[in-house]
Design an enzyme around this catalytic site. Structure first.
Site, short mmCIF file in Angstrom:
data_model
loop_
_atom_site.label_atom_id
_atom_site.label_comp_id
_atom_site.label_asym_id
_atom_site.label_seq_id
_atom_site.Cartn_x
_atom_site.Cartn_y
_atom_site.Cartn_z
N CYS A 2 1.61 5.85 -7.21
CA CYS A 2 2.37 6.83 -7.99
C CYS A 2 3.75 6.28 -8.34
O CYS A 2 4.18 5.26 -7.81
CB CYS A 2 2.54 8.10 -7.18
SG CYS A 2 1.00 8.68 -6.48
N ARG A 27 2.39 3.95 -13.85
CA ARG A 27 1.92 3.90 -12.45
C ARG A 27 0.98 5.05 -12.11
O ARG A 27 0.36 5.05 -11.05
CB ARG A 27 3.13 3.95 -11.50
CG ARG A 27 4.06 2.78 -11.63
CD ARG A 27 5.21 2.92 -10.66
NE ARG A 27 4.76 2.79 -9.29
CZ ARG A 27 4.76 1.66 -8.60
NH1 ARG A 27 5.18 0.56 -9.15
NH2 ARG A 27 4.34 1.64 -7.35
N TRP A 75 -0.79 9.36 -9.26
CA TRP A 75 -2.13 8.78 -9.39
C TRP A 75 -2.87 9.30 -8.17
O TRP A 75 -2.66 8.84 -7.05
CB TRP A 75 -2.06 7.26 -9.40
CG TRP A 75 -3.39 6.63 -9.57
CD1 TRP A 75 -4.14 6.02 -8.62
CD2 TRP A 75 -4.14 6.54 -10.79
NE1 TRP A 75 -5.31 5.57 -9.16
CE2 TRP A 75 -5.35 5.86 -10.48
CE3 TRP A 75 -3.92 6.97 -12.10
CZ2 TRP A 75 -6.32 5.61 -11.44
CZ3 TRP A 75 -4.89 6.71 -13.04
CH2 TRP A 75 -6.08 6.03 -12.72
N ASN A 101 4.28 8.34 -2.37
CA ASN A 101 3.34 7.37 -2.93
C ASN A 101 2.63 6.73 -1.75
O ASN A 101 3.28 6.36 -0.78
CB ASN A 101 4.13 6.31 -3.71
CG ASN A 101 3.26 5.19 -4.20
OD1 ASN A 101 2.06 5.35 -4.40
ND2 ASN A 101 3.86 4.03 -4.41
N GLY A 102 1.30 6.61 -1.81
CA GLY A 102 0.58 5.95 -0.72
C GLY A 102 -0.45 6.87 -0.11
O GLY A 102 -0.82 7.89 -0.67
N GLU A 484 -19.21 -12.34 -14.35
CA GLU A 484 -17.89 -11.72 -14.52
C GLU A 484 -16.89 -12.73 -15.12
O GLU A 484 -16.10 -12.37 -16.00
CB GLU A 484 -17.40 -11.19 -13.16
CG GLU A 484 -15.97 -10.69 -13.09
CD GLU A 484 -15.67 -9.47 -13.97
OE1 GLU A 484 -16.60 -8.94 -14.61
OE2 GLU A 484 -14.49 -9.08 -14.03
N LYS A 488 -14.98 -12.04 -18.70
CA LYS A 488 -13.52 -12.06 -18.84
C LYS A 488 -13.12 -12.98 -19.99
O LYS A 488 -12.23 -12.67 -20.78
CB LYS A 488 -12.84 -12.54 -17.54
CG LYS A 488 -12.85 -11.55 -16.40
CD LYS A 488 -11.78 -10.50 -16.48
CE LYS A 488 -12.22 -9.13 -16.76
NZ LYS A 488 -13.26 -8.42 -16.20
N GLU A 491 -14.06 -11.44 -23.45
CA GLU A 491 -13.28 -10.30 -23.92
C GLU A 491 -11.81 -10.64 -24.16
O GLU A 491 -11.16 -10.00 -24.98
CB GLU A 491 -13.45 -9.07 -23.01
CG GLU A 491 -12.90 -9.16 -21.63
CD GLU A 491 -13.18 -7.89 -20.81
OE1 GLU A 491 -13.29 -6.79 -21.37
OE2 GLU A 491 -13.27 -8.01 -19.57
N HIS A 507 -34.80 -23.91 -16.37
CA HIS A 507 -35.77 -23.15 -17.17
C HIS A 507 -35.28 -22.95 -18.60
O HIS A 507 -35.81 -22.12 -19.32
CB HIS A 507 -36.06 -21.81 -16.50
CG HIS A 507 -36.63 -21.96 -15.11
ND1 HIS A 507 -37.92 -22.36 -14.89
CD2 HIS A 507 -36.06 -21.82 -13.89
CE1 HIS A 507 -38.14 -22.45 -13.59
NE2 HIS A 507 -37.02 -22.12 -12.95
N LYS A 609 -10.17 0.82 -23.15
CA LYS A 609 -10.17 0.82 -21.69
C LYS A 609 -11.30 1.67 -21.14
O LYS A 609 -11.95 1.30 -20.18
CB LYS A 609 -8.82 1.31 -21.16
CG LYS A 609 -8.69 1.28 -19.64
CD LYS A 609 -8.73 -0.13 -19.10
CE LYS A 609 -8.75 -0.20 -17.60
NZ LYS A 609 -9.24 -1.50 -17.11
O1 M6R Z 1 -14.49 2.41 -16.42
P1 M6R Z 1 -15.76 1.69 -16.14
O2 M6R Z 1 -15.70 0.89 -14.87
O3 M6R Z 1 -16.96 2.59 -16.14
O4 M6R Z 1 -15.92 0.66 -17.31
C1 M6R Z 1 -17.07 -0.11 -17.42
C2 M6R Z 1 -16.88 -1.21 -18.42
O5 M6R Z 1 -16.65 -0.68 -19.70
C3 M6R Z 1 -15.74 -2.15 -18.05
O6 M6R Z 1 -15.93 -2.71 -16.79
C4 M6R Z 1 -15.59 -3.28 -19.07
O7 M6R Z 1 -16.70 -4.12 -19.00
C5 M6R Z 1 -14.29 -4.04 -18.87
N1 M6R Z 1 -13.63 -4.25 -20.12
C6 M6R Z 1 -14.48 -5.35 -18.21
O8 M6R Z 1 -13.30 -6.07 -18.06
#
Ligand code: M6R
Length: 614
Positions: A2, A27, A75, A101-102, A484, A488, A491, A507, A609
């Site tokens: 927070c 935050r 938060w 906060n915490g 992953e 990264k 994206e 394969h 997001k």
């Molecule tokens: O909020 P969520 O964890 O449900 O989101 C899932 C995906 O949309 C999210 O992880 C997305 O792949 C990210 N941009 C990855 O960095």
């Protein structure tokens, strides 16, 4: 995570506090609140939702003029994000107000104690107990500083607390343990903030508090003690950052800041989840132990990074519990008519708790009467609300679109779930569970060590900044890490990147290997099985065909050295836990490469997001 503000001086406290909260809103933005000391009374307002809701409420019902105040942007960790749970919280008679906060780990015990003594607690938060405890102390004759010291000695967990007492109107007292707190030092005025963004427009002279310290600010000065009342010192420094940098704690991107927050985030995800003997206690799991014993299948659903967390979870959960576990992309799940019964546990992983694909998947599961458990970072969001149980990841708000601390804390929550199921079902002995919990407790330190080598990774990004394609290889729990790493890079850097299970190379994908192609190879720890050696063979094969190998392996793993063009050393941890540390260099690499390419790292093109459409 927070945001907290405190002020005492000559200006209108309301203006200073609201402005500070605006700077700290990144935050947390579940709710916001303010308390002002006026005429031996505390005037307060607090509202669910963004700060704008609080500002509107204050416009409609103005607060009295005051030069001492505290504020909070939340938060949520304990209790839904509503008006009642919003901070500040007041003591029994409304004399003391507190923001926090915490996470206070022993709050349930203290709450029982207060209720037995006749206190009526209004919220579901862990914070409210501190307002009651501090108020009891001042009513009994302690000054606010002593009251804070006395109460802090009784608290366990991580906390920053800030309090005002209406009978002592020109003093704000704050304390910290394992949670941030800085003091802004002004002329005839002083400030408290979770970070310097809270007060940077008023002063650039700051005092960072040490662990277990209490600070008292008045107009005239600042004094610091430890929790026992002994005089102590903070670290004084001058802030050079501009406002934007201050919000990012001096980092260029929220994403980079969030990568470096991961040791803290993992620590918070573990906080309060086990007792001293390593026995797990997951208080948000509202499915009875009997029901958990009857579970005969687990299906994990999620999207993107959350899906990869699920893939790691499958290895751990099956190994520890012997319950068959499937992992499925949430958007594929309901369309294949999955076999679900009352004894199926569907685990939905989502940072935001609002991803439409995952939400639709759990709605389908609920209709089929399966049990649903959410692993989520956002308290009060839709997915946990519609689930039978939830394990919150406590990562704090993740602002960068690319998930980082969200992912690592999802992994931690998945491990906790697996261990909890093993504990309830008796598939692991208590000492075996305690041993894994001890390993988990080391993770913040391991991640810290990997982060300490960030410059090496940045050098690598510089070297590969013109590359058009990068591959990632892993095996077992390292396979989702490879996926992953590739996600990264796609994206953030918008370049071709793919992750493969190393065994799959022969394969087909090995045809992609050509001279100079960078390939990140996540090598499992050396152990009893043959995973490690098989991975080393795969590295030899691609290197023989011209690949440039970047090998992530245990720091003393000499067997990989002859086949590694670049080595990234990892601390030694069990195979199932390695994803927590092996992911970090890949996050740093993508973040740096995208920065060098001139991309907007926090808001990559075409992405949002939280994806709230199917
Ligand atoms: O909020 P969520 O964890 O449900 O989101 C899932 C995906 O949309 C999210 O992880 C997305 O792949 C990210 N941009 C990855 O960095």
């Amino acid at each position: 995570m927070c945001g907290i503000v405190g002020y005492v001086g000559e200006k209108q406290a309301q203006d200073v506090v609201i402005e500070g909260l605006r700077r700290l809103e990144y935050r947390g933005y579940d709710s916001a609140g303010i308390a002002l000391v006026h005429d031996d009374r505390i005037a307060t307002d607090k509202r669910a939702g963004k700060l704008a809701n609080l500002e509107k409420a204050i416009d409609e019902h103005p607060l009295p003029s005051s030069t001492t105040g505290i504020g909070h942007t939340r938060w949520a960790t304990h209790g839904a994000p509503n008006d009642t749970n919003a901070h500040p919280h007041l003591g029994a008679s409304g004399r003391v107000a507190v923001v926090h906060n915490g996470i206070i780990e022993n709050f349930a015990r203290l709450r029982d104690e207060l209720e037995r003594a006749g206190h009526e607690l209004l919220s579901e938060t862990d914070t409210e107990i501190t307002a009651h405890l501090i108020e009891d102390e001042v009513v009994a004759g302690a000054d606010l500083t002593t009251a804070m010291q006395n109460v802090c000695r009784r608290l366990e967990g991580a906390f920053t607390l800030v309090a005002v007492d209406s009978h002592d109107p020109a003093r704000v007292v704050a304390a910290r343990r394992n949670s941030p707190l800085v003091v802004g030092i002004g002329e005839g005025e002083n400030f408290i903030g979770s970070d310097v963004a809270a007060f940077i427009e008023h002063t650039r002279e700051a005092l960072e508090l040490g662990q277990d310290q209490v600070v008292t600010i008045t107009r005239e000065g600042v004094s610091v003690t430890d929790f026992d009342g002994n005089e102590a010192e903070g670290r004084r420094y001058h802030v050079d950052w501009d406002l934007a940098a201050a919000e990012k704690d001096g980092f260029d991107w929220f994403m980079r800041k969030e990568i470096f927050e991961q040791p803290r985030a993992i620590g918070d995800a573990l906080l309060g989840r086990h007792d001293e003997d390593g026995q797990l206690k997951l208080d948000e799991v509202r499915i009875s132990d009997d029901e958990l014993r009857d579970i005969d299948k687990i299906i994990i659903v999620g999207c993107g990074t959350a899906n990869y967390a699920g893939m790691v979870a499958k290895y751990a959960i099956e190994h520890w519990t012997r319950i068959p576990c499937e992992v499925e992309l949430a958007h594929e799940f309901r369309y294949r008519d999955p076999i679900l019964t009352r004894n199926t546990l569907v685990v939905a992983i989502s940072q935001s708790g609002e991803t439409a694909d995952t939400l639709m998947a759990i709605r389908h599961a609920v209709k089929q009467r399966a049990k649903v458990l959410a692993i989520c970072n956002t308290n009060g969001s839709t997915i946990p609300r519609e689930s039978d149980a939830v394990i919150y990841t406590h990562a704090g708000p993740e602002i960068g679109v690319a998930s980082t601390k969200g992912f690592l804390t999802q992994l931690v929550a998945c491990y906790l779930l697996g261990l909890y199921l093993a504990q309830v079902r008796g598939t692991k002995y208590g000492d075996e569970i305690a041993a894994v919990v001890r390993e988990l407790a080391q993770m913040p330190a391991h991640v810290e060590r990997v982060l300490a080598d960030a410059e090496t990774i940045y050098g690598l990004a510089e070297r590969f900044k013109d590359t058009k394609s990068v591959l990632f290889l892993g095996r077992h729990a390292g396979f989702p890490v490879a996926l992953e790493g590739a996600l990264k890079l796609k994206e953030l850097a918008y370049i071709h990147a793919e992750g493969f299970a190393a065994g799959e190379l022969k394969h087909g994908p090995i045809a992609l290997i050509e001279e100079g192609l960078p390939v990140f190879c996540v090598v499992p720890p050396r152990g009893r099985d043959q995973l490690h050696d098989k991975m080393v063979s795969a590295i030899q094969e691609i290197r023989a065909r011209g690949a440039l190998t970047i090998v992530l392996a245990e720091e003393d793993d000499d067997e990989v050295t002859p086949y590694a063009d670049v080595r990234i050393p990892l601390p030694t941890v069990p195979t199932l836990l390695q994803p927590v540390i092996a992911t970090v260099p890949l996050q740093l690499f993508s973040c740096e490469l995208a920065t060098l390419m001139g991309h907007d790292v926090d808001q990559p093109r075409n992405l949002a997001k939280s994806v709230t459409v199917e």
